[in-house]
Design an enzyme around this catalytic site. Structure first.
Site, PDB file in Angstrom:
ATOM      1  N   HIS A  63      67.357  26.264 -14.986  1.00 18.76           N
ATOM      2  CA  HIS A  63      66.732  26.893 -16.383  1.00 18.76           C
ATOM      3  C   HIS A  63      65.517  27.626 -15.486  1.00 18.76           C
ATOM      4  CE1 HIS A  63      64.636  23.105 -15.207  1.00 18.76           C
ATOM      5  NE2 HIS A  63      63.579  23.387 -15.846  1.00 18.76           N
ATOM      6  N   HIS A  65      62.178  27.226 -15.420  1.00 18.57           N
ATOM      7  CA  HIS A  65      60.828  26.787 -14.978  1.00 18.57           C
ATOM      8  C   HIS A  65      60.652  27.179 -13.578  1.00 18.57           C
ATOM      9  CE1 HIS A  65      60.107  23.840 -18.484  1.00 18.57           C
ATOM     10  NE2 HIS A  65      59.526  25.262 -18.619  1.00 18.57           N
ATOM     11  N   ASP A  67      59.523  25.645 -10.706  1.00 21.11           N
ATOM     12  CA  ASP A  67      59.973  24.980  -9.808  1.00 21.11           C
ATOM     13  C   ASP A  67      61.453  24.734  -9.693  1.00 21.11           C
ATOM     14  OD1 ASP A  67      59.944  23.568 -12.382  1.00 21.11           O
ATOM     15  OD2 ASP A  67      60.166  21.539 -11.387  1.00 21.11           O
ATOM     16  N   HIS A  68      62.174  25.517 -10.286  1.00 21.63           N
ATOM     17  CA  HIS A  68      63.526  25.648 -10.155  1.00 21.63           C
ATOM     18  C   HIS A  68      64.061  27.117  -9.705  1.00 21.63           C
ATOM     19  CE1 HIS A  68      64.214  21.622 -11.687  1.00 21.63           C
ATOM     20  NE2 HIS A  68      63.393  21.665 -12.399  1.00 21.63           N
ATOM     21  N   HIS A 141      66.001  19.757 -22.784  1.00 25.88           N
ATOM     22  CA  HIS A 141      64.639  19.685 -22.097  1.00 25.88           C
ATOM     23  C   HIS A 141      63.896  20.537 -23.266  1.00 25.88           C
ATOM     24  CE1 HIS A 141      61.953  19.847 -18.862  1.00 25.88           C
ATOM     25  NE2 HIS A 141      62.147  21.343 -18.358  1.00 25.88           N
ATOM     26  N   ASP A 209      66.250  18.218 -15.264  1.00 25.29           N
ATOM     27  CA  ASP A 209      65.428  18.638 -16.339  1.00 25.29           C
ATOM     28  C   ASP A 209      66.116  18.159 -17.709  1.00 25.29           C
ATOM     29  OD1 ASP A 209      63.700  18.951 -14.077  1.00 25.29           O
ATOM     30  OD2 ASP A 209      62.793  20.712 -15.164  1.00 25.29           O
ATOM     31  N   HIS A 267      63.798  15.186  -7.726  1.00 23.82           N
ATOM     32  CA  HIS A 267      62.849  15.681  -8.571  1.00 23.82           C
ATOM     33  C   HIS A 267      61.751  14.819  -9.093  1.00 23.82           C
ATOM     34  CE1 HIS A 267      61.682  17.819 -12.277  1.00 23.82           C
ATOM     35  NE2 HIS A 267      61.873  18.778 -11.787  1.00 23.82           N
TER      36      HIS A 267
END
Length: 307
Positions: A63, A65, A67-68, A141, A209, A267
């Site tokens: 996805h 976000h 941090d990914h 999520h 997530d 994570h």
């Protein structure tokens, strides 16, 4: 020699810490390199791990976000700068197309034509990926997110004793594998079933997530290697539900009920420090009796050998 191992590049959720980089995982599988969720700093972590842009054949984003995916610009530009000639397939949720476009073309650089984009949409997506099939399923999520699973096709294992008993060596064995039968030196016909046994294909799953949901269990079903987020401990279960994450106990439950073989927890929320690490293992172990590994940056985790 085939290599099947997970190289952990980052293990922190949301923000990097002094000990943990943002997400990043390279799964090496028989010449393919699946880079999952390259967060900020992935390019540098790859250097520390002895990896290069040439090791990447897939970029799989769960996805959009940060941090990914904030490592995508650096990784793509490194692929271009280092002259990677083979195709690199990029899979990501189609709903995040606008964000992907910004990441893909974040700065000025001499672009590359080897990136093949595969936006993901719908309840299930299956893609051919070299020696395996890559399946993506939507998870639960706060934004659209896909989990991934790699499946090797089933095959057959040759039995040396039976081959010797029938006088089969060298090119005759190759002919038997290709054609399904061969004429032995004594003139008899030998079938593949007589000199081999079924060899189940191996699999790996990447679940990031998500709250508990059916797709998480489906992705993990029978996986030899299950890489899964465990952002919180059970004391923060309410936060996990609110923000669309799993606790270590829930990760253990998914592994147990799905009959996974090796569980890799990762994570982790920045609220925890190294003294909390045994608690993650303990919570997951309450339901999962198999092999549990708490991931650390730059560790290498082999896909367990076939039983």
């Amino acid at each position: 020699m085939s290599i099947r191992e997970l190289i952990v590049l980052g293990t922190s959720s949301a923000v990097p810490t002094r000990l943990r980089n943002q997400n990043g995982y390279l799964l090496r599988w028989d010449g393919e390199g699946f880079l999952f969720d390259p967060g900020e700093g992935t390019q540098r972590q790859m250097s520390h791990a002895g990896l290069s842009a040439h090791d990447i054949t897939w970029i799989c984003v769960t996805h959009l976000h940060g941090d990914h995916c904030l490592g995508v610009p650096g990784v793509v530009q490194r692929i271009a700068r280092d002259g990677v000639a083979h195709q690199v397939t990029a899979a990501y949720p189609a709903s995040g197309e606008a964000y992907w476009r910004r990441l893909r073309h974040a700065t000025l650089f001499a672009d590359t034509t080897v990136i093949a984009e595969r936006p993901l949409a719908g309840p299930s997506v299956t893609l051919p990926a070299g020696p395996v099939t890559l399946t993506a399923l939507p998870l639960s999520h706060t934004v659209p997110v896909y989990g991934y699973r790699l499946d090797e096709p089933d095959g057959r294992r040759m039995l040396p004793g039976r081959l010797r008993a029938r006088g089969l060596t060298g090119p005759l064995i190759g002919h038997l594998q290709r054609e399904g039968s061969v004429t032995a030196p004594d003139g008899s016909t030998v079938t593949l079933a007589e000199c081999s046994e079924p060899r189940p294909g191996q699999s790996a799953a990447f679940v990031m997530d998500t709250r508990l949901c059916d797709a998480a269990f489906r992705l993990a079903e029978g996986a030899d290697l299950l890489v899964i987020e465990s952002t919180y401990l059970s004391a923060e279960a309410r936060l996990a539900e609110e923000y669309g994450h799993l606790t270590a106990a829930q990760a253990g439950r998914i592994a147990a009920e799905s009959n996974a073989r090796r569980l890799v927890l990762t994570h982790f929320s920045e609220r925890y420090d190294p003294a909390d690490e045994p608690r993650f293992l303990d919570e997951a172990a309450k339901t999962f009796s198999g092999d549990i590994i708490l991931a650390h940056d730059l560790t290498r985790i082999p896909v367990p050998k076939r039983t």
